[in-house]
Design a protein around this motif. Structure first.
Motif, PDB file in Angstrom:
ATOM      1  N   GLU A  27      -6.944   2.548 -10.549  1.00  0.00           N
ATOM      2  CA  GLU A  27      -5.909   1.503 -10.456  1.00  0.00           C
ATOM      3  C   GLU A  27      -5.526   1.262  -8.999  1.00  0.00           C
ATOM      4  OE1 GLU A  27      -3.316   1.775 -14.540  1.00  0.00           O
ATOM      5  OE2 GLU A  27      -3.127   3.444 -13.111  1.00  0.00           O
ATOM      6  N   ILE A  28      -5.447   2.315  -8.227  1.00  0.00           N
ATOM      7  CA  ILE A  28      -5.108   2.185  -6.806  1.00  0.00           C
ATOM      8  C   ILE A  28      -6.216   1.429  -6.070  1.00  0.00           C
ATOM      9  CG2 ILE A  28      -4.882   3.480  -4.650  1.00  0.00           C
ATOM     10  CD1 ILE A  28      -3.138   5.444  -6.136  1.00  0.00           C
ATOM     11  N   MET A  59       0.835  -1.213   0.000  1.00  0.00           N
ATOM     12  CA  MET A  59       0.000   0.000   0.000  1.00  0.00           C
ATOM     13  C   MET A  59       0.867   1.259   0.000  1.00  0.00           C
ATOM     14  SD  MET A  59      -3.035  -1.148  -0.075  1.00  0.00           S
ATOM     15  CE  MET A  59      -4.144  -2.423   0.443  1.00  0.00           C
ATOM     16  N   ASP A  60       1.965   1.246   0.739  1.00  0.00           N
ATOM     17  CA  ASP A  60       2.875   2.391   0.755  1.00  0.00           C
ATOM     18  C   ASP A  60       3.461   2.642  -0.631  1.00  0.00           C
ATOM     19  OD1 ASP A  60       2.366   2.689   3.433  1.00  0.00           O
ATOM     20  OD2 ASP A  60       4.292   1.855   4.123  1.00  0.00           O
ATOM     21  N   LYS A  61       3.802   1.566  -1.323  1.00  0.00           N
ATOM     22  CA  LYS A  61       4.343   1.718  -2.687  1.00  0.00           C
ATOM     23  C   LYS A  61       3.278   2.321  -3.608  1.00  0.00           C
ATOM     24  CE  LYS A  61       8.382  -1.054  -3.169  1.00  0.00           C
ATOM     25  NZ  LYS A  61       8.702  -1.133  -1.794  1.00  0.00           N
ATOM     26  N   LEU A  62       2.039   1.879  -3.428  1.00  0.00           N
ATOM     27  CA  LEU A  62       0.940   2.423  -4.226  1.00  0.00           C
ATOM     28  C   LEU A  62       0.773   3.929  -3.984  1.00  0.00           C
ATOM     29  CD1 LEU A  62      -1.947  -0.178  -3.971  1.00  0.00           C
ATOM     30  CD2 LEU A  62      -0.901   0.674  -6.054  1.00  0.00           C
ATOM     31  N   LYS A  63       0.794   4.304  -2.713  1.00  0.00           N
ATOM     32  CA  LYS A  63       0.608   5.715  -2.377  1.00  0.00           C
ATOM     33  C   LYS A  63       1.750   6.565  -2.932  1.00  0.00           C
ATOM     34  CE  LYS A  63      -2.258   4.777   1.583  1.00  0.00           C
ATOM     35  NZ  LYS A  63      -2.251   4.313   2.948  1.00  0.00           N
ATOM     36  N   ALA A  64       2.961   6.013  -2.912  1.00  0.00           N
ATOM     37  CA  ALA A  64       4.112   6.735  -3.468  1.00  0.00           C
ATOM     38  C   ALA A  64       3.942   6.911  -4.979  1.00  0.00           C
ATOM     39  CB  ALA A  64       5.396   5.986  -3.156  1.00  0.00           C
ATOM     40  N   ALA A  65       3.449   5.851  -5.636  1.00  0.00           N
ATOM     41  CA  ALA A  65       3.226   5.935  -7.082  1.00  0.00           C
ATOM     42  C   ALA A  65       2.119   6.943  -7.398  1.00  0.00           C
ATOM     43  CB  ALA A  65       2.867   4.556  -7.634  1.00  0.00           C
ATOM     44  N   LYS A  66       1.122   7.018  -6.524  1.00  0.00           N
ATOM     45  CA  LYS A  66       0.027   7.971  -6.728  1.00  0.00           C
ATOM     46  C   LYS A  66       0.543   9.401  -6.623  1.00  0.00           C
ATOM     47  CE  LYS A  66      -4.335   9.513  -4.845  1.00  0.00           C
ATOM     48  NZ  LYS A  66      -5.100   9.592  -3.611  1.00  0.00           N
ATOM     49  N   LYS A  67       1.421   9.634  -5.637  1.00  0.00           N
ATOM     50  CA  LYS A  67       1.982  10.988  -5.471  1.00  0.00           C
ATOM     51  C   LYS A  67       2.761  11.420  -6.705  1.00  0.00           C
ATOM     52  CE  LYS A  67       2.343  11.467  -0.494  1.00  0.00           C
ATOM     53  NZ  LYS A  67       3.199  11.476   0.678  1.00  0.00           N
ATOM     54  N   LYS A  68       3.424  10.455  -7.330  1.00  0.00           N
ATOM     55  CA  LYS A  68       4.189  10.774  -8.541  1.00  0.00           C
ATOM     56  C   LYS A  68       3.299  10.780  -9.778  1.00  0.00           C
ATOM     57  CE  LYS A  68       8.330   8.489  -6.765  1.00  0.00           C
ATOM     58  NZ  LYS A  68       9.174   7.300  -6.922  1.00  0.00           N
ATOM     59  N   SER A  69       2.011  10.585  -9.580  1.00  0.00           N
ATOM     60  CA  SER A  69       1.017  10.551 -10.667  1.00  0.00           C
ATOM     61  C   SER A  69       1.317   9.441 -11.676  1.00  0.00           C
ATOM     62  CB  SER A  69       0.951  11.901 -11.378  1.00  0.00           C
ATOM     63  OG  SER A  69       0.591  12.898 -10.443  1.00  0.00           O
ATOM     64  N   GLU A  70       1.825   8.301 -11.189  1.00  0.00           N
ATOM     65  CA  GLU A  70       2.120   7.166 -12.082  1.00  0.00           C
ATOM     66  C   GLU A  70       0.911   6.261 -12.260  1.00  0.00           C
ATOM     67  OE1 GLU A  70       5.464   5.271 -10.235  1.00  0.00           O
ATOM     68  OE2 GLU A  70       6.836   6.874 -10.767  1.00  0.00           O
ATOM     69  N   VAL A  71      -0.030   6.309 -11.314  1.00  0.00           N
ATOM     70  CA  VAL A  71      -1.223   5.462 -11.399  1.00  0.00           C
ATOM     71  C   VAL A  71      -2.463   6.299 -11.100  1.00  0.00           C
ATOM     72  CG1 VAL A  71      -0.116   3.257 -10.805  1.00  0.00           C
ATOM     73  CG2 VAL A  71      -0.925   4.736  -8.988  1.00  0.00           C
ATOM     74  N   SER A  72      -3.596   5.824 -11.631  1.00  0.00           N
ATOM     75  CA  SER A  72      -4.851   6.560 -11.422  1.00  0.00           C
ATOM     76  C   SER A  72      -5.535   6.075 -10.141  1.00  0.00           C
ATOM     77  CB  SER A  72      -5.777   6.327 -12.619  1.00  0.00           C
ATOM     78  OG  SER A  72      -6.250   4.999 -12.590  1.00  0.00           O
ATOM     79  N   GLU A  73      -6.563   6.816  -9.728  1.00  0.00           N
ATOM     80  CA  GLU A  73      -7.345   6.460  -8.535  1.00  0.00           C
ATOM     81  C   GLU A  73      -7.962   5.065  -8.680  1.00  0.00           C
ATOM     82  OE1 GLU A  73      -8.123   7.954  -5.606  1.00  0.00           O
ATOM     83  OE2 GLU A  73      -6.839   9.670  -5.951  1.00  0.00           O
TER      84      GLU A  73
END
Length: 182
Positions: A149-150, A133-147
Protein backbone atom coordinates in the motif's frame (compact mmCIF):
# COMPACT_ATOMS: atom_id res chain seq x y z
CA UNK A 1 -4.64 6.67 1.54
CA UNK A 2 -6.86 9.53 0.42
CA UNK A 3 -4.94 11.70 -2.05
CA UNK A 4 -7.77 14.18 -2.70
CA UNK A 5 -6.63 16.40 0.19
CA UNK A 6 -3.13 16.64 -1.31
CA UNK A 7 -4.46 17.14 -4.83
CA UNK A 8 -6.59 20.04 -3.54
CA UNK A 9 -3.47 21.59 -1.98
CA UNK A 10 -1.57 21.19 -5.25
CA UNK A 11 -4.42 22.76 -7.20
CA UNK A 12 -4.42 25.67 -4.75
CA UNK A 13 -0.70 26.12 -5.43
CA UNK A 14 -1.48 26.34 -9.16
CA UNK A 15 -4.28 28.86 -8.50
CA UNK A 16 -1.91 31.06 -6.49
CA UNK A 17 0.67 30.88 -9.30
CA UNK A 18 -2.00 31.80 -11.85
CA UNK A 19 -2.95 34.89 -9.81
CA UNK A 20 0.69 35.85 -9.36
CA UNK A 21 1.48 35.48 -13.06
CA UNK A 22 -1.65 37.45 -13.94
CA UNK A 23 -0.34 40.30 -11.83
CA UNK A 24 2.95 40.48 -13.73
CA UNK A 25 2.30 43.00 -16.43
CA UNK A 26 3.24 42.29 -19.99
CA UNK A 27 3.53 45.08 -22.54
CA UNK A 28 -0.22 45.40 -22.93
CA UNK A 29 -2.95 46.58 -20.60
CA UNK A 30 -4.41 43.82 -18.47
CA UNK A 31 -6.90 44.40 -15.65
CA UNK A 32 -5.23 41.52 -13.77
CA UNK A 33 -2.40 43.84 -12.71
CA UNK A 34 -4.90 45.77 -10.58
CA UNK A 35 -6.11 42.77 -8.54
CA UNK A 36 -3.74 43.43 -5.65
CA UNK A 37 -4.61 47.13 -5.37
CA UNK A 38 -6.86 48.02 -2.46
CA UNK A 39 -8.55 51.38 -1.92
CA UNK A 40 -9.52 53.01 1.37
CA UNK A 41 -13.33 52.96 1.06
CA UNK A 42 -15.02 54.39 4.15
CA UNK A 43 -12.24 53.09 6.38
CA UNK A 44 -12.06 49.60 4.87
CA UNK A 45 -9.36 48.37 2.47
CA UNK A 46 -11.48 47.30 -0.51
CA UNK A 47 -10.28 45.69 -3.77
CA UNK A 48 -10.29 48.19 -6.63
CA UNK A 49 -12.54 45.98 -8.76
CA UNK A 50 -15.31 46.29 -6.13
CA UNK A 51 -15.44 50.10 -6.19
CA UNK A 52 -14.88 50.87 -9.87
CA UNK A 53 -15.45 49.70 -13.43
CA UNK A 54 -12.21 48.76 -15.16
CA UNK A 55 -12.08 48.83 -18.95
CA UNK A 56 -9.45 48.53 -21.66
CA UNK A 57 -10.31 50.88 -24.55
CA UNK A 58 -7.09 49.97 -26.41
CA UNK A 59 -4.20 47.49 -25.93
CA UNK A 60 -2.02 49.96 -24.00
CA UNK A 61 -4.62 51.72 -21.81
CA UNK A 62 -6.81 50.85 -18.84
CA UNK A 63 -9.55 53.15 -17.59
CA UNK A 64 -10.87 53.05 -14.06
CA UNK A 65 -14.23 54.67 -13.44
CA UNK A 66 -15.27 54.61 -9.76
CA UNK A 67 -18.93 54.24 -8.95
CA UNK A 68 -18.47 56.94 -6.32
CA UNK A 69 -16.54 59.89 -7.80
CA UNK A 70 -15.25 60.88 -4.35
CA UNK A 71 -12.94 57.84 -4.59
CA UNK A 72 -10.90 59.23 -7.51
CA UNK A 73 -8.15 60.64 -5.27
CA UNK A 74 -7.99 57.47 -3.13
CA UNK A 75 -7.72 55.25 -6.23
CA UNK A 76 -5.05 57.50 -7.72
CA UNK A 77 -3.06 57.37 -4.46
CA UNK A 78 -3.42 53.56 -4.19
CA UNK A 79 -2.05 53.12 -7.73
CA UNK A 80 0.84 55.52 -7.11
CA UNK A 81 1.88 53.72 -3.92
CA UNK A 82 1.61 50.26 -5.54
CA UNK A 83 4.50 48.52 -7.29
CA UNK A 84 2.90 48.97 -10.73
CA UNK A 85 5.30 51.69 -11.80
CA UNK A 86 2.63 53.53 -13.79
CA UNK A 87 1.51 57.08 -13.19
CA UNK A 88 -2.29 57.41 -13.20
CA UNK A 89 -3.92 60.32 -15.03
CA UNK A 90 -7.01 61.67 -13.32
CA UNK A 91 -9.35 63.75 -15.50
CA UNK A 92 -11.99 64.31 -12.82
CA UNK A 93 -14.30 61.54 -14.05
CA UNK A 94 -12.02 58.57 -14.54
CA UNK A 95 -8.42 57.48 -14.20
CA UNK A 96 -6.34 56.43 -17.18
CA UNK A 97 -3.34 54.13 -16.97
CA UNK A 98 -1.09 54.18 -20.04
CA UNK A 99 1.17 51.14 -20.26
CA UNK A 100 4.43 51.97 -22.04
CA UNK A 101 6.06 49.24 -24.11
CA UNK A 102 8.50 47.19 -22.04
CA UNK A 103 12.22 47.74 -22.47
CA UNK A 104 14.37 44.70 -23.23
CA UNK A 105 15.97 44.90 -19.77
CA UNK A 106 12.58 45.09 -18.01
CA UNK A 107 11.33 42.19 -20.13
CA UNK A 108 14.30 40.04 -19.01
CA UNK A 109 13.69 40.99 -15.36
CA UNK A 110 10.03 39.97 -15.64
CA UNK A 111 10.94 36.66 -17.27
CA UNK A 112 13.35 35.99 -14.36
CA UNK A 113 10.53 36.85 -11.93
CA UNK A 114 8.21 34.40 -13.72
CA UNK A 115 10.86 31.66 -13.49
CA UNK A 116 11.33 32.41 -9.77
CA UNK A 117 7.57 32.20 -9.12
CA UNK A 118 7.45 28.91 -11.02
CA UNK A 119 10.31 27.52 -8.95
CA UNK A 120 8.58 28.62 -5.72
CA UNK A 121 5.44 26.78 -6.83
CA UNK A 122 7.43 23.63 -7.57
CA UNK A 123 8.99 23.80 -4.10
CA UNK A 124 5.49 24.11 -2.61
CA UNK A 125 4.35 21.06 -4.62
CA UNK A 126 7.33 19.04 -3.41
CA UNK A 127 6.60 20.07 0.17
CA UNK A 128 3.03 18.79 -0.21
CA UNK A 129 4.43 15.49 -1.55
CA UNK A 130 6.88 15.30 1.37
CA UNK A 131 4.03 15.85 3.88
CA UNK A 132 2.08 13.02 2.28
CA UNK A 133 5.11 10.71 2.41
CA UNK A 134 5.71 11.58 6.07
CA UNK A 135 2.12 10.65 6.89
CA UNK A 136 2.60 7.35 5.07
CA UNK A 137 5.77 6.57 7.00
CA UNK A 138 4.02 7.39 10.29
CA UNK A 139 1.16 5.05 9.36
CA UNK A 140 3.69 2.34 8.48
CA UNK A 141 5.35 2.67 11.89
CA UNK A 142 1.98 2.16 13.53
CA UNK A 143 1.47 -0.89 11.27
CA UNK A 144 -1.71 0.66 9.79
CA UNK A 145 -0.68 0.05 6.17
CA UNK A 146 1.27 -2.65 4.36
CA UNK A 147 4.46 -2.26 2.30
CA UNK A 148 2.49 -2.71 -0.94
CA UNK A 149 0.00 0.00 0.00
CA UNK A 150 2.86 2.37 0.79
CA UNK A 151 4.60 1.61 -2.52
CA UNK A 152 1.36 2.23 -4.44
CA UNK A 153 0.62 5.43 -2.55
CA UNK A 154 4.17 6.72 -3.14
CA UNK A 155 3.83 6.02 -6.87
CA UNK A 156 0.47 7.81 -6.98
CA UNK A 157 1.88 10.80 -5.07
CA UNK A 158 4.86 11.02 -7.43
CA UNK A 159 2.58 10.84 -10.49
CA UNK A 160 0.40 13.61 -9.07
CA UNK A 161 3.43 15.75 -8.22
CA UNK A 162 4.88 15.25 -11.73
CA UNK A 163 1.53 16.21 -13.28
CA UNK A 164 1.36 19.47 -11.31
CA UNK A 165 5.04 20.32 -11.88
CA UNK A 166 4.38 19.92 -15.62
CA UNK A 167 1.41 22.33 -15.33
CA UNK A 168 3.64 24.86 -13.54
CA UNK A 169 6.21 24.56 -16.35
CA UNK A 170 3.49 25.10 -18.96
CA UNK A 171 2.12 28.17 -17.15
CA UNK A 172 5.55 29.79 -16.72
CA UNK A 173 6.54 29.01 -20.32
CA UNK A 174 3.34 30.61 -21.59
CA UNK A 175 3.86 33.75 -19.49
CA UNK A 176 7.54 33.98 -20.48
CA UNK A 177 6.56 33.70 -24.17
CA UNK A 178 3.95 36.43 -23.66
CA UNK A 179 6.58 38.68 -22.07
CA UNK A 180 9.17 38.06 -24.80
CA UNK A 181 6.77 39.04 -27.59
CA UNK A 182 6.95 42.67 -28.60
Amino acid sequence: MDNSKYEAKMQKTLDVLQDTLGGIRAGRANAGVLHKIKVDYYGAQTPLSQVAAIASPDPRTLTIQPWDSSLLKAIEKAIQTSDLGINPQNDGKLIRLNFPPLTEERRKDLIKQVAKEGENSKVALRNIRRDAMDKLKAAKKKSEVSEDEIADAEKDMQKMTDKYVKKVDEMTAKKSKELSEI
